[in-house]
Enzyme design. Structure first.
Site, PDB file in Angstrom:
ATOM      1  N   LYS A  64      34.242 -46.076  46.892  1.00  0.00           N
ATOM      2  CA  LYS A  64      33.410 -46.914  46.054  1.00  0.00           C
ATOM      3  C   LYS A  64      33.926 -48.198  46.352  1.00  0.00           C
ATOM      4  O   LYS A  64      35.189 -48.458  46.302  1.00  0.00           O
ATOM      5  CB  LYS A  64      33.465 -46.583  44.620  1.00  0.00           C
ATOM      6  CG  LYS A  64      33.165 -45.484  43.934  1.00  0.00           C
ATOM      7  CD  LYS A  64      31.447 -45.425  44.348  1.00  0.00           C
ATOM      8  CE  LYS A  64      30.954 -44.216  43.641  1.00  0.00           C
ATOM      9  NZ  LYS A  64      29.383 -44.263  43.745  1.00  0.00           N
ATOM     10  N   LYS A 123      18.940 -37.197  43.657  1.00  0.00           N
ATOM     11  CA  LYS A 123      19.690 -36.687  42.507  1.00  0.00           C
ATOM     12  C   LYS A 123      18.667 -35.924  41.588  1.00  0.00           C
ATOM     13  O   LYS A 123      17.786 -36.624  41.371  1.00  0.00           O
ATOM     14  CB  LYS A 123      20.465 -37.630  41.972  1.00  0.00           C
ATOM     15  CG  LYS A 123      21.518 -38.556  42.833  1.00  0.00           C
ATOM     16  CD  LYS A 123      22.068 -39.514  41.987  1.00  0.00           C
ATOM     17  CE  LYS A 123      23.332 -39.958  42.861  1.00  0.00           C
ATOM     18  NZ  LYS A 123      23.804 -41.484  42.359  1.00  0.00           N
TER      19      LYS A 123
END
Ligand SMILES: CC(C)C[C@H](N)C(=O)N[C@@H](CCOc1cc(O)cc2c1C(=O)N[C@@H]2C)C(=O)O
Ligand code: MG
EC number: 5.1.1.-
Length: 336
Positions: free
Chosen positions: A151, A249
């Site tokens: 991240k 997703k």
């Protein structure tokens, strides 16, 4: 399809440690669990929703209750796409319908979906944003991980130091970075050059949702994946010329039915296909694991962040994820 009973439950999943991405730090994630039963068989779905579109648990529960009569009438999965918009509520019902259909047919979901027998999938394991030293230590602790997702926060110099420290700790690993919308287009050339020098293989959602036009015609030596920019089937065609890969997703697109349609459309358009997750237990990972059989990249690590997973659970071994038939959609599930 005979009438069904719809049960809606909410749950707060607790993370073992705070998780930081660009703009957020979170320690819990609320989910909805839907169970559909016809009195003999049942099907289940778990959804987190989509935090950046306001698709939270109250919104999902409200959508499910508003559609309760239509859901309990037993819609087909394509009919469901007209009843609920893409998002967590439809995801939970769609996955429950898949498992219910599988139970009634006595066949696993992958077979109903026309796929080959599933195999274990190489998955990424994600490092939340932290100091370079902390993230390097986290990468070392991910001893079994073969693929690591990093991240970033859009603080370019710090981000480069983060990746440099992780690469030094794990010269062996496949590395991808996820900006979670944290960069401006003017930073992209420097980010790409630095990531290329560090052997990074994927850059996910570097710029903000809504700024996709900034990427039009951008040529990157490292594939760029759209996540927050690509919610559902309607967004896939617009990814061409802007993204190289779409991150599907089930929480964004509304379940496995639409996810399979997105993967087919992406392939037709020459895009790479990735499956990701929005935190969740193994009940949320198992339907995504079915879609993952068609994907180039898999990011299904949600349960690894939780203090407690459901049981039975998916198995993580040697950098792979395996969802056995007992987790979801495999064995004929009789109502207990
Ligand atoms: C911790 C995640 C499950 C790791 C996963 N590999 C991942 O990176 N997923 C998303 C980011 C998910 O971030 C979430 C999920 C969620 O359910 C709720 C929230 C967030 C977040 O960042 N803030 C809210 C609270 C991805 O970008 O691919
Ligand atoms: Mg992402």
């Amino acid at each position: 399809m005979p009438a069904l009973s719809l049960d809606i439950r909410t749950e707060t999943l607790r993370l073992a440690a705070p998780f930081r991405i660009s703009g957020y730090v979170f320690e819990t994630s609320d989910v909805v669990v839907v169970t559909l039963s016809d009195g003999e068989h049942r099907g289940r779905g778990e959804a987190s929703g989509v935090y950046y579109t306001g698709d939270d648990v109250p919104a999902m529960v409200a959508a499910l209750e508003a559609a309760r009569p239509a859901i309990e009438a037993g819609p087909g999965r394509q009919e469901l796409r007209g009843l609920l918009p893409p998002g967590g509520a439809r995801n939970a019902v769609d996955c429950a319908l898949w498992e219910l259909e599988a139970a009634r047919a006595g066949l696993p979901v992958w077979q109903l979906a026309g796929l080959q027998s599933p195999r274990p999938l190489r998955t990424t394991f994600t490092l939340g944003a932290g100091s370079p030293a902390t993230m390097a230590e986290g990468a070392r602790r991910y001893a079994e991980a073969r693929s690591i997702k990093i991240k970033l926060t859009g603080e370019l110099d710090l981000d480069i130091e983060r990746v440099r420290a992780i690469r030094a700790a794990r010269p062996d690993a496949w590395l991808g970075v996820d900006g979670n919308q944290g960069f401006a287009i003017g930073q992209l050339d420097a980010l790409v050059a630095a990531m290329q020098a560090l052997g990074v293989s994927l850059i996910e959602q570097p710029i903000a949702r809504g700024r996709e036009a900034d990427l039009q015609g951008y040529r990157s030596p490292i594939p760029i994946a759209g996540d927050e920019s690509i919610l559902s089937l309607a967004d896939v065609a617009g990814a061409v010329g802007r993204f190289d890969v779409i991150n599907i997703k089930l929480d964004k697109c509304g379940g496995l039915t639409e996810g399979l349609m997105m993967a087919e459309e992406a392939r037709r358009l020459g895009l790479g296909v990735m499956v990701g997750n929005m935190v969740g237990t193994s009940l949320a990972m198992a339907p995504a694991f079915v879609l993952g059989q068609l994907c180039d990249l898999v990011d299904l690590d949600g349960p690894t962040f939780l203090t407690r997973d459901c049981s039975p659970a998916v198995d993580y071994r040697d950098g792979d994820i395996w969802a056995g038939p007992e987790v979801w959609g495999g064995a004929p599930a009789k109502v207990a």
